[in-house]
Design an enzyme around this catalytic site. Structure first.
Site, PDB file in Angstrom:
ATOM      1  N   GLY A 151       0.444  -4.808   1.128  1.00 47.79           N
ATOM      2  CA  GLY A 151      -0.853  -4.677   0.479  1.00 47.79           C
ATOM      3  C   GLY A 151      -0.982  -5.478  -0.795  1.00 47.79           C
ATOM      4  O   GLY A 151      -2.090  -5.848  -1.197  1.00 47.79           O
ATOM      5  N   GLY A 175       0.837  -1.189   0.000  1.00 50.97           N
ATOM      6  CA  GLY A 175       0.000   0.000   0.000  1.00 50.97           C
ATOM      7  C   GLY A 175       0.872   1.239   0.000  1.00 50.97           C
ATOM      8  O   GLY A 175       2.021   1.212   0.448  1.00 50.97           O
TER       9      GLY A 175
END
Length: 380
Positions: free
Chosen positions: A119, A70
């Site tokens: 992520g 992420g």
């Protein structure tokens, strides 16, 4: 910058008969998930689930990464400007996407031909099929950032063989494609030279039957060779050390083992634990242990509380320091506070698992799911 690309540009969409191919398209950022990418993926997955013309989803990354995680640097910038709620919204939407993928009614094939971290694992490991190659590099490096393995990682790490999940989650150890296949993070191993043919074959599929899709992938798969120095050969030692109750006991057990053997993975593990945030290590171990007894939804709800506490920085501001040292200034010399494991007590750890005492905050609300396949029901 993420804002320079539209949502559509950051996730490319291809339609071929009954198959949809989605390509993460931020190659210069190693396809790090921006808020726009997460929103786009959520929108597409929701749309495809109700479209009877879509039988199968294929997810891949452009360039040398599938997805390196992420875009937490953007989250930290927002928090530094006094806006932790926008960070909470980022993680909330990401976790809802993770939950949708984990409980999806149609098969997802993720082509992991490159870097898969943080992520990136969240948008792939929860799916039905994960294809590793000789270029795959998997890691959950959060403890070095002052964070913890989130995105539902406490669910899938705790279900790896023995205590391999604790090893991977605490040390941030990098796994290659063969190790991913051996431990179950990948369902198949396909040499990268065969990926174009695999994709071509998948595009001809007119079925959502996992057995049919698995048979297609099997035609291009092989059982990879596990390198001699792989830590996976030493599962007995990993289980002996990482089954210990506390991080301090794990570290002590590893140091004891290192006096009897000169294996590089043991010394690497010791060094990684000593460099990581002490607070992160303690909340990560508890998170994975709790994950063993929880469904994927429960894991994500708990992890959302944890990540909000991390962003608020009440107990420790290690997340901001880790991002500064690793992602922003890149001096790779974080100054953790508390600086030692023994300074992080149980009461401090407990706070990360409690509800947030803020009127603007509420628990994550995961979407109701119905008509789920047996594989999804098993995760609840």
């Amino acid at each position: 910058m993420a804002s320079a690309q539209s949502q559509e540009d950051q996730v490319l969409e291809e339609e071929t008969s009954f198959v949809r191919i989605l390509t993460l398209n931020r190659p210069r950022q190693l396809n790090a998930l921006s808020a726009q990418m997460i929103s786009r993926l959520l929108e597409l997955f929701q749309r495809y689930e109700t479209d009877s013309n879509v039988k199968l989803l294929v997810l891949k990354g452009k360039g040398r990464a599938f997805c390196a995680g992420g875009d937490v640097a953007a989250v930290v910038r927002g928090i530094n400007e006094g806006d932790w709620i926008s960070g909470a919204k980022f993680f909330s939407k990401e976790f809802i996407l993770n939950y949708l993928m984990a409980t999806y009614t149609k098969p997802q094939v993720s082509i992991l031909n490159g870097i898969v971290m943080g992520g990136g694992a969240g948008v792939s490991i929860h799916g039905r099929f994960r294809v590793a190659t000789e270029n795959s590099v998997f890691a959950m490096p959060e403890t070095a950032l002052g964070l913890f393995p989130d995105i539902g990682a406490s669910f899938f790490l705790s279900r790896l063989p023995g205590f391999f999940g604790e090893y991977v989650g605490l040390t941030g150890a990098r796994l290659d494609g063969a190790e991913m296949r051996a431990c179950g993070l990948a369902t198949h191993f396909v040499p990268s030279s065969r990926l174009a043919l695999l994709e071509e074959a998948l595009c001809k599929v007119n079925s959502s039957d996992p057995a049919v899709i698995s048979a297609v992938i099997d035609k291009f798969s092989l059982e990879p060779y596990l390198k001699d120095h792989s830590a996976y050969h030493w599962m007995d030692v990993i289980d002996k050390c990482f089954s210990r109750r506390t991080v301090e006991e794990i570290l002590s057990a590893l140091e004891s083992e290192s006096t009897n053997r000169a294996d590089a993975w043991i010394s690497d593990a010791i060094q990684s634990l000593k460099k990581a945030s002490p607070t992160s290590l303690k909340i990560s171990l508890r998170s994975i242990r709790e994950g063993r007894l929880q469904g994927v939804g429960q894991c994500l709800i708990r992890e959302y509380r944890m990540v909000c506490h991390v962003m608020m920085g009440e107990v420790s501001k290690d997340f901001f320091e880790g991002c500064r040292a690793i992602l922003l200034d890149k001096d790779k010399n974080p100054k953790w506070k508390p600086s030692k494991l023994e300074l992080v007590n149980d009461n401090m750890v407990d706070q990360y698992f409690s509800k947030i005492n803020d009127v603007k905050w509420e628990d994550i609300k995961l979407p109701a799911r119905s008509n789920l396949p047996a594989t999804a029901i098993a995760k609840l």
